[in-house]
Scaffold this active site. Structure first.
Site, PDB file in Angstrom:
ATOM      1  N   PHE A   1      -8.323  -8.035 -28.520  1.00 18.60           N
ATOM      2  CA  PHE A   1      -9.295  -7.514 -27.560  1.00 18.60           C
ATOM      3  C   PHE A   1      -8.717  -6.280 -26.881  1.00 18.60           C
ATOM      4  CE2 PHE A   1      -9.723 -12.106 -27.796  1.00 18.60           C
ATOM      5  CZ  PHE A   1     -11.074 -12.271 -28.014  1.00 18.60           C
ATOM      6  N   ASP A   2      -9.585  -5.381 -26.480  1.00 17.94           N
ATOM      7  CA  ASP A   2      -9.172  -4.276 -25.629  1.00 17.94           C
ATOM      8  C   ASP A   2     -10.371  -3.816 -24.821  1.00 17.94           C
ATOM      9  OD1 ASP A   2      -6.582  -2.483 -25.362  1.00 17.94           O
ATOM     10  OD2 ASP A   2      -8.348  -1.262 -24.931  1.00 17.94           O
ATOM     11  N   THR A   3     -10.125  -3.492 -23.560  1.00 14.81           N
ATOM     12  CA  THR A   3     -11.199  -3.118 -22.649  1.00 14.81           C
ATOM     13  C   THR A   3     -10.967  -1.723 -22.092  1.00 14.81           C
ATOM     14  OG1 THR A   3     -11.501  -5.432 -22.029  1.00 14.81           O
ATOM     15  CG2 THR A   3     -12.420  -3.793 -20.527  1.00 14.81           C
TER      16      THR A   3
END
Length: 184
Positions: A67-69
């Protein structure tokens, strides 16, 4: 076959436990500064994919979730702030505006991968300068995209959310669970 979360984020660990209580954590050594994309949403997806693939390369039999935001404000990407001045710059830009939070999701097993991005619209009220100054003197903004934690003090500024709340925390639970289902 094990389930691996390719993230050291305490928030992601907590949210991943809602999907699958039995998983391990393994962070990647991806150099995020070397990854580029044509839009902020595509950047979030590219970063998540790079992290998941890096861990999956050494664990080909396991399912890896990356995941990356990133926060997008007027087309500009706000990652984690470098210092107090950077945090203030981001938060002043977000004050009184609606911005986008994009979280890239990538599930890998061996060479097979599925990736997507979840976007949530967040609207902040105007933030008083004294509140901003006090906030950036706490540890809270410094390991979060956009320099805020929606589940923390920034909840006081949030007047509206359109989309997944958990996405703002860095792991869109429903979307990740749906993607993961295809790998089980």
């Amino acid at each position: 076959m094990a389930l691996i979360l390719a993230s050291g984020s305490p928030r992601r660990r907590e949210l991943m436990a809602l999907i699958a209580p039995d998983y391990t954590v393994m962070t990647s050594d991806v150099d995020e500064s070397k990854i580029a994309a044509d839009t902020p949403a595509h950047l979030a997806q590219a970063l998540a994919t790079a992290k998941a693939r890096a861990v999956a390369a050494s664990h080909p039999e396991d399912i890896v979730c990356g995941f990356d935001t990133v926060v997008e404000c007027d087309g500009e990407v706000f990652g984690k702030p470098h210092d107090e001045a950077d945090a203030l710059r981001m938060l002043r830009a977000l004050s009184g505006c609606t911005h986008k939070v994009h979280t890239g999701v990538c599930i890998c097993r061996g060479t097979r991968a599925a990736a997507t991005v979840e976007t949530t619209l967040v609207t902040f009220s105007s933030i008083e300068e004294e509140d901003l100054l006090a906030y950036v003197r706490t540890p809270e903004p410094y390991d979060k995209a956009g320099a805020y934690a929606i589940q923390g003090h920034a909840a006081l500024w949030c007047v509206g959310i359109a989309g997944c709340y958990y996405n703002i925390m860095g792991l869109p639970v429903h979307r990740a669970a749906q993607l993961l289902r295809a790998f089980r």
